[in-house]
Design a protein around this motif. Structure first.
Motif, mmCIF file in Angstrom:
data_model
loop_
_atom_site.group_PDB
_atom_site.id
_atom_site.type_symbol
_atom_site.label_atom_id
_atom_site.label_comp_id
_atom_site.label_asym_id
_atom_site.label_seq_id
_atom_site.Cartn_x
_atom_site.Cartn_y
_atom_site.Cartn_z
ATOM 1 N N TYR A 520 0.600 -1.354 0.013
ATOM 2 C CA TYR A 520 -0.088 -0.423 -0.277
ATOM 3 C C TYR A 520 1.028 1.265 0.255
ATOM 4 N N PHE A 521 0.431 2.420 -1.260
ATOM 5 C CA PHE A 521 0.968 3.849 -0.894
ATOM 6 C C PHE A 521 0.401 4.471 0.396
ATOM 7 N N ASP A 522 0.808 5.359 1.239
ATOM 8 C CA ASP A 522 0.651 6.173 2.221
ATOM 9 C C ASP A 522 -0.345 6.900 1.455
ATOM 10 N N ARG A 523 -1.381 7.195 1.833
ATOM 11 C CA ARG A 523 -2.446 8.133 1.605
ATOM 12 C C ARG A 523 -2.175 9.065 0.844
ATOM 13 N N GLY A 524 -3.004 9.205 -0.269
ATOM 14 C CA GLY A 524 -2.790 10.849 -1.049
ATOM 15 C C GLY A 524 -1.343 10.401 -1.517
ATOM 16 N N LEU A 525 -0.818 9.767 -1.200
ATOM 17 C CA LEU A 525 1.101 9.906 -1.558
ATOM 18 C C LEU A 525 1.681 8.976 -3.019
#
Length: 635
Positions: A520-525
């Motif tokens: 998962y990517f960090d939220r919004g990044l």
């Protein structure tokens, strides 16, 4: 004189048989040919006739008789098969040798075929005789047979059939029964003042092929089986040879004795406690084979162990000698230069041997060469061997030699295991493993066994490329460089990793994708975190293993946030993945597309406005590395 046993049959024999078993081969030929003309020659006598022609160097006639016996396929065993091939080789009919080998390839030991190919290529390449030997005939040789030299401190022991006043005559050979002699080794390697050796018990019969063990302080040698001072015979009228040990100024002991089996050429290896010897056991690979037994201070502690088909052949193997992790021995196998040739094989891990290498024209000739020994002497090596080559003083002569370094072609023995790199316990069977030269030409190719193990050997080269392939697997390629003088005792171990394509991909969302743990990517990044990098490195390795693969990067997100923003974010994430892969060396030609799909493909009911738990939203956050040409990768 190599295999000297006496046999007196109790059944009725023809004149030809009587001459044949007294080694009077010319007379045997005359009598056998008379029987053949009369139509009374038995199949066994026809083989005897072939052997008699072989012994008298009439190889063309011998080969025709062996061929007739082979076609009948009733009596011909491995030993006579070897003689037939030797006969063809002697008359220059190597094409027929190749044809017979091809015909019987399924019945012959694989090691024999490998040994034959290797040595024939070696001898044809003229690289076997690179060392310069200074060979000299010993002035102490006699008109009789002198052979089987052995170092005894600063003296030399050897066997001889020269007559002695009190020694009986050995009728079949027209010489005295063999005895052991000793002489002092002079500064130039000559043997001086040779006289009968008095350090072992007296016998009227054979005493021969001595070996002195400094560790045991004892002489090991062969002698005729006797009882109460007279020859002892088995039920078939055969007198065989035993191996005895005489401790210097100490106890005498019989070590190996069997009335029906002859033992030859003892050699004791102090480091392992093994006693090596040659013997003609019925279950061997040919005539005489090489064996060893474990000992404890000279006491036999095990049953004989055959050295196996890498060393033993359908011919005769004799005269084992171990020097600096190499086994030297003699063999009359069909692919040699002459009768008996001297070979060298290196000891490898787990009791294995490298391919025996013919020592070549520096030592070997078209005649019998055997009984090789040597030791370090000054800046080089001093050694001795026996030969019946032309120009000698007797039937067999002892020759001395000096040489700067160990004889025998340097080889590269590569071994290891083909495994799946992600599961080192699982071997890959039937993988093609090959060695290429600097120009890419294949030098040798073998296949891994059921457990993934492989082994191959080639003449020494400074640089080679090791390659391995198998259908639907990755390709392994590694350049190997070797330094002169590098210890080759156990061969060079190189394990090979081959990945099975089907282990690295899986079916997801109706398409084939590279198998990765979910990340998962960090939220919004769109930043590549270490956790993401760990998974993307698997893609890098996948492309390295399957360079023809064509990929599409797909990234999706959940329904939270605006639709346009989600498209931009997923496109940024796909582009970030592509950039990471390119920076890690993945060619741009392997990545055809990098696409962000935003929230187009929601996998569950978490659409816009729906209440969902975080875990359900995360199901929709994903990146896939799609294999676009999966269906044509291995066509």
């Amino acid at each position: 004189m190599l295999l000297f046993t006496s046999a007196f049959a109790q059944d009725k024999r023809s004149k030809g048989d009587s001459y044949f078993f007294q080694y009077a081969y010319n007379q045997a030929i005359v009598e056998y040919e008379k029987q053949k003309a009369e139509g009374t020659l038995t199949p066994q006598q026809e083989l005897n006739l072939a052997d008699a022609y072989f012994k008298t160097n009439a190889y063309d006639k011998a080969s025709k008789l062996y061929l007739e016996a082979y076609k009948r396929d009733t009596l011909m065993g491995n030993h006579h098969f070897n003689k037939m091939l030797q006969s063809f080789s002697k008359v220059g009919n190597t094409e027929r040798v190749d044809a017979f080998l091809a015909t019987k390839s399924g019945q012959l030991e694989q090691e024999l075929l490998e040994n034959a190919d290797f040595n024939r290529e070696l001898l044809e390449s003229n690289t076997a005789g690179e060392l310069q030997f200074e060979i000299f005939n010993m002035g102490s040789n006699s008109p009789q047979s002198d052979f089987a030299p052995a170092f005894f401190k600063e003296r030399l022991l050897f066997s001889s059939g020269r007559p002695q006043e009190k020694k009986k005559q050995y009728a079949p050979m027209g010489e005295s029964y063999l005895d052991i002699y000793v002489g002092r080794i002079g500064p130039n390697g000559e043997v001086l003042n040779a006289n009968p050796f008095s350090g072992i018990p007296q016998s009227d019969y054979h005493k021969a092929t001595p070996y002195y063990s400094e560790a045991l302080n004892a002489i090991l040698y062969v002698l005729s089986n006797t009882e109460n001072g007279e020859l002892a015979f088995d039920d078939n009228g055969k007198n065989a040879l035993s191996i005895a040990m005489q401790v210097v100024d100490g106890q005498f002991r019989l070590l190996l004795r069997d009335l029906s089996t002859s033992f030859y050429y003892p050699f004791y290896e102090a480091e392992t406690g093994k006693l090596y010897f040659a013997a003609n056991f019925e279950d061997g690979y040919g005539g005489t084979d090489l064996y060893y037994v474990y000992t404890n201070n000279g006491q036999i502690m095990s049953a004989p162990v055959n050295l196996g088909p890498r060393i033993n052949s359908p011919g005769n193997e004799i005269a084992p000698f171990v020097f600096e992790s190499s086994l030297y021995f003699s063999s009359d196998v069909f692919y040699g230069m002459g009768g008996m040739d001297i070979y060298k094989s290196n000891f490898e891990e787990e009791g294995n041997f490298s391919i025996p290498v013919n020592l070549g024209p520096g030592v070997n000739s078209k005649d019998d060469d055997f009984g090789f020994i040597m030791r370090n002497e000054g800046d080089g090596l001093l050694g001795y061997f026996s030969s019946n080559r032309p120009g000698g003083r007797g039937k067999d002569d002892i020759y001395g030699f000096k040489v700067d370094e160990k004889p025998g072609l340097k080889t590269i023995a590569l071994r290891g295991k083909v495994v799946k790199p992600y599961d080192n316990d699982e071997g890959v069977a039937k993988a093609a493993v090959r060695v290429l030269d600097k120009n890419g030409a294949v030098l040798k190719e073998v296949y891994s066994d059921e457990d993934g193990n492989y082994r191959l050997e080639i003449p020494w080269r400074e640089e080679v490329t090791l390659q391995a392939t198998k259908d639907r697997h990755s390709i392994f390629t590694e350049k190997l460089q070797f330094l002169e003088g590098l210890d080759q005792k156990e061969g060079f171990k190189v394990d090979i990793g081959l990945s099975l394509y089907d282990d690295l991909v899986e079916e997801k969302e109706g398409q084939k994708v590279v198998k990765l743990d979910k990340f998962y990517f960090d939220r919004g990044l769109a930043k590549i975190t270490p956790e993401i990098a760990k998974e993307l490195d698997k893609v890098v390795e996948f492309v390295q293993q399957f360079p023809a693969v064509q990929l599409r990067i797909e990234t999706y997100t959940d329904s939270r946030g605006g639709s346009s923003a989600n498209f931009r974010l997923t496109q940024q994430r796909s582009d970030a993945i592509k950039k990471y892969l390119l920076d890690k060396g993945v060619p741009a030609s392997n990545i055809l597309y990098s696409v962000g799909y935003g929230e187009q493909k929601i996998l569950n009911n978490c659409h816009n406005g729906a209440f969902c738990l975080e875990m359900l939203h995360k199901q929709n956050q994903r990146s896939l590395i799609v294999v676009l040409n999966d269906n044509v990768m291995f066509e």
